[in-house]
Design an enzyme around this catalytic site. Structure first.
Site, PDB file in Angstrom:
ATOM      1  N   ARG A   6       0.858  -1.188   0.000  1.00  0.00           N
ATOM      2  CA  ARG A   6       0.000   0.000   0.000  1.00  0.00           C
ATOM      3  C   ARG A   6       0.892   1.236   0.000  1.00  0.00           C
ATOM      4  O   ARG A   6       1.858   1.321   0.759  1.00  0.00           O
ATOM      5  CB  ARG A   6      -0.897   0.024   1.239  1.00  0.00           C
ATOM      6  CG  ARG A   6      -2.129  -0.874   1.170  1.00  0.00           C
ATOM      7  CD  ARG A   6      -3.133  -0.459   0.106  1.00  0.00           C
ATOM      8  NE  ARG A   6      -4.315  -1.305   0.073  1.00  0.00           N
ATOM      9  CZ  ARG A   6      -4.433  -2.408  -0.686  1.00  0.00           C
ATOM     10  NH1 ARG A   6      -3.446  -2.792  -1.468  1.00  0.00           N
ATOM     11  NH2 ARG A   6      -5.568  -3.102  -0.664  1.00  0.00           N
TER      12      ARG A   6
ATOM     13  N   GLU B  37      -3.936   6.975  -4.649  1.00  0.00           N
ATOM     14  CA  GLU B  37      -4.475   6.345  -5.860  1.00  0.00           C
ATOM     15  C   GLU B  37      -5.886   6.842  -6.145  1.00  0.00           C
ATOM     16  O   GLU B  37      -6.652   7.048  -5.192  1.00  0.00           O
ATOM     17  CB  GLU B  37      -4.492   4.821  -5.683  1.00  0.00           C
ATOM     18  CG  GLU B  37      -3.113   4.247  -5.606  1.00  0.00           C
ATOM     19  CD  GLU B  37      -3.107   2.720  -5.445  1.00  0.00           C
ATOM     20  OE1 GLU B  37      -4.118   2.065  -5.745  1.00  0.00           O
ATOM     21  OE2 GLU B  37      -2.063   2.202  -5.020  1.00  0.00           O
TER      22      GLU B  37
ATOM     23  N   HIS C  69      -1.234  -0.475  -9.818  1.00  0.00           N
ATOM     24  CA  HIS C  69      -1.834  -1.428  -8.873  1.00  0.00           C
ATOM     25  C   HIS C  69      -2.235  -2.735  -9.577  1.00  0.00           C
ATOM     26  O   HIS C  69      -3.413  -3.096  -9.611  1.00  0.00           O
ATOM     27  CB  HIS C  69      -3.041  -0.800  -8.168  1.00  0.00           C
ATOM     28  CG  HIS C  69      -3.415  -1.476  -6.884  1.00  0.00           C
ATOM     29  ND1 HIS C  69      -3.828  -0.806  -5.767  1.00  0.00           N
ATOM     30  CD2 HIS C  69      -3.450  -2.798  -6.545  1.00  0.00           C
ATOM     31  CE1 HIS C  69      -4.098  -1.659  -4.796  1.00  0.00           C
ATOM     32  NE2 HIS C  69      -3.880  -2.891  -5.239  1.00  0.00           N
TER      33      HIS C  69
HETATM   34  C1  8YV Z   1      -6.912  -5.900  -5.245  1.00  0.00           C
HETATM   35  C2  8YV Z   1      -5.204  -5.562  -3.370  1.00  0.00           C
HETATM   36  O1  8YV Z   1      -6.785  -5.558  -6.578  1.00  0.00           O
HETATM   37  O2  8YV Z   1      -6.188  -7.427  -2.362  1.00  0.00           O
HETATM   38  C3  8YV Z   1      -5.603  -6.374  -2.199  1.00  0.00           C
HETATM   39  O3  8YV Z   1      -5.305  -5.956  -1.078  1.00  0.00           O
HETATM   40  O4  8YV Z   1      -4.609  -4.563  -3.230  1.00  0.00           O
HETATM   41  C4  8YV Z   1      -5.517  -6.018  -4.743  1.00  0.00           C
HETATM   42  O5  8YV Z   1      -5.121  -7.338  -4.856  1.00  0.00           O
HETATM   43  C5  8YV Z   1      -7.812  -4.932  -4.602  1.00  0.00           C
HETATM   44  O6  8YV Z   1      -7.698  -4.877  -3.240  1.00  0.00           O
HETATM   45  C6  8YV Z   1      -9.234  -5.267  -4.941  1.00  0.00           C
HETATM   46  O7  8YV Z   1     -10.125  -4.726  -4.035  1.00  0.00           O
END
Ligand code: 8YV
Length: 327
Positions: free
Chosen positions: A242, A271, A289
Site C-alpha cells: 500500500r 491512488e 496497482h
Molecule cells: C486488489 C489488493 O486488486 O487485495 C488487495 O489488497 O490490493 C488487490 O489485490 C484490490 O484490493 C481489490 O479490491
C-alpha cells in the site's frame, strides 16, 4: 425456500463470478466500468444484506453510519481492508471478510518483476529500442546492477512476504525481515531468513527493501522521511503493498537527489493519482496497482467472496472474517 440475500457488488467482476453470484444471491451488479459514486455506495449500504466492495470504495464511519438495518456483511473483494473502517463496522454488528491466500503468489511474482526491472533497467532498455536508439551491443551500455548475492529486507513477513522470500532466495538473495512478531523457526530456517527486531537497523544494511505489510494506523508512513534516510544510497525499494506505508514525498526527494538507487512501485499514496514527479524520474518503474491482476486470481477472489457470503448466510462464521484485533 429461504429468501435470497440482496448482495450489492460495487465493481464489474469477471463474468463467471457474476454469473455464479446471480445463481446464488439476489445480486445487484454495477454494469459500468467505473466505481460507484459516494451516493451509489451509500444507497448500496442502505438496501443490501451484503455489500461486496473493492479497494476503490471507501467505507468509513460516515458511510457506515448510513448502513441500513439489513446490512450484516461486508465481503471485501480484496485482501487489504484499509478501505473499510473494520472497528466501526464490527461495533455496528457488521462482519467484514477479505480474500487472503489466492493472490499471494501473483503479488509475489509482480514483486519479483519490479525487483528485477528496476536494477536491471528494463524500462530504459525497452524505451531505447522503441526510440530506435540501439546502435549495437556495447560492453558499457545499459548496465544495471545484479540482485544475485544482495540482501533483501522484507517488511511484513506474512503470506506475501514469505512468498517473496522463497522467490528471492532462489534468485540468490539473502533474506532479512522485520515483522511485529517473529515467524516460526521452521519457516525462518527454510528461508534462511534473518529476523531484525529493529526496522531501523535492518534498513541501514539492505540492498533491496520490499514492503509487504498491510496499511493500518500503525503502519501509515512506517517508511517515514527519517527511516528512508537510513537506507543506503545504492539501495532499491519495492512496494506492492500500500502506498500509504511509505512517505511518498520523502521518497521522491531521495530519488531526485540520487540518495536512493531506484524504486519499483505498484501502489501509491493517493491512488489513482500518481505524483507527476515520480514519472519524471529515470530510476523508477511504476505500475497501476497490478500486483494481483491475473484472471485466475480475480476468479479465485470471487470464489472466496462467494464462500464467505454463503457460509455467513448459512449461519456460520465466514472463513475469512477480519477482526479489528487482527489489524
Ligand atoms: C486488489 C489488493 O486488486 O487485495 C488487495 O489488497 O490490493 C488487490 O489485490 C484490490 O484490493 C481489490 O479490491
Amino acid at each position: 425456500g429461504k429468501k435470497k440475500p440482496v448482495v450489492v457488488v460495487t465493481r464489474k467482476l469477471p463474468e463467471v463470478v457474476e454469473t455464479r453470484m446471480r445463481e446464488l444471491f439476489e445480486t445487484r451488479l454495477n454494469e459500468s466500468d467505473r466505481p460507484y459514486t459516494q451516493a451509489e455506495l451509500v444507497e448500496a449500504m442502505r438496501t443490501a444484506d451484503v455489500v461486496v466492495p473493492t479497494v476503490t470504495d471507501r467505507i468509513d464511519g460516515a458511510v457506515l453510519s448510513q448502513a441500513g438495518p439489513n446490512l450484516k456483511l461486508i465481503a471485501n473483494f480484496g485482501n487489504g481492508v484499509d478501505n473499510i473502517d473494520v472497528l466501526t463496522a464490527n461495533n455496528r454488528g457488521i462482519n467484514v471478510t477479505n480474500t487472503p491466500g489466492v493472490l499471494t503468489e501473483d503479488t509475489a511474482d509482480m514483486t519479483m518483476a519490479l525487483m528485477l526491472a528496476v536494477p536491471r533497467r528494463l524500462s530504459a532498455g525497452i524505451q531505447a529500442l522503441a526510440n530506435n536508439e540501439w546502435s549495437g551491443w556495447s560492453p558499457t551500455w545499459m548496465l544495471g546492477h545484479r540482485i544475485w548475492g544482495k540482501r533483501l529486507g522484507i517488511i511484513g513477513m506474512g503470506r506475501i512476504g514469505q512468498a517473496v522470500a522463497r522467490r528471492a532466495k532462489a534468485f540468490g538473495m539473502s533474506i532479512h525481515y522485520h515483522n511485529r512478531r517473529r515467524v516460526p523457526t521452521d519457516v525462518e530456517e527454510a528461508l534462511e531468513a534473518t529476523y531484525w527486531e529493529s526496522l531501523d537497523q535492518m534498513l541501514a544494511r539492505m540492498d533491496v527493501v520490499s514492503v509487504h505489510c498491510p496499511h493500518t494506523p500503525g503502519t501509515f508512513h512506517l517508511l517515514s522521511a527519517r527511516r528512508l534516510k537510513l537506507l543506503k544510497k545504492d539501495a532499491y525499494i519495492v512496494n506492492t503493498a500500500r502506498g500509504e506505508v511509505i512517505d511518498e514525498n520523502a521518497l521522491i526527494r531521495l530519488l531526485e537527489n540520487n540518495e536512493l538507487a531506484g524504486a519499483g512501485l505498484d501502489v501509491f499514496e493517493h491512488e489513482p493519482a500518481v505524483n507527476p514527479k515520480l514519472a519524471q524520474l529515470e530510476n523508477v518503474v511504476l505500475l497501476p496497482h497490478m500486483g494481483s491482476a491475473t484472471i485466475e486470481g480475480r476468479i479465485e477472489m470471487g470464489e472466496k467472496v462467494i464462500i464467505n457470503i454463503k457460509t455467513f448466510m448459512d449461519g456460520h462464521r465466514p472463513p475469512d472474517r477480519v477482526l479489528p484485533s487482527m489489524l
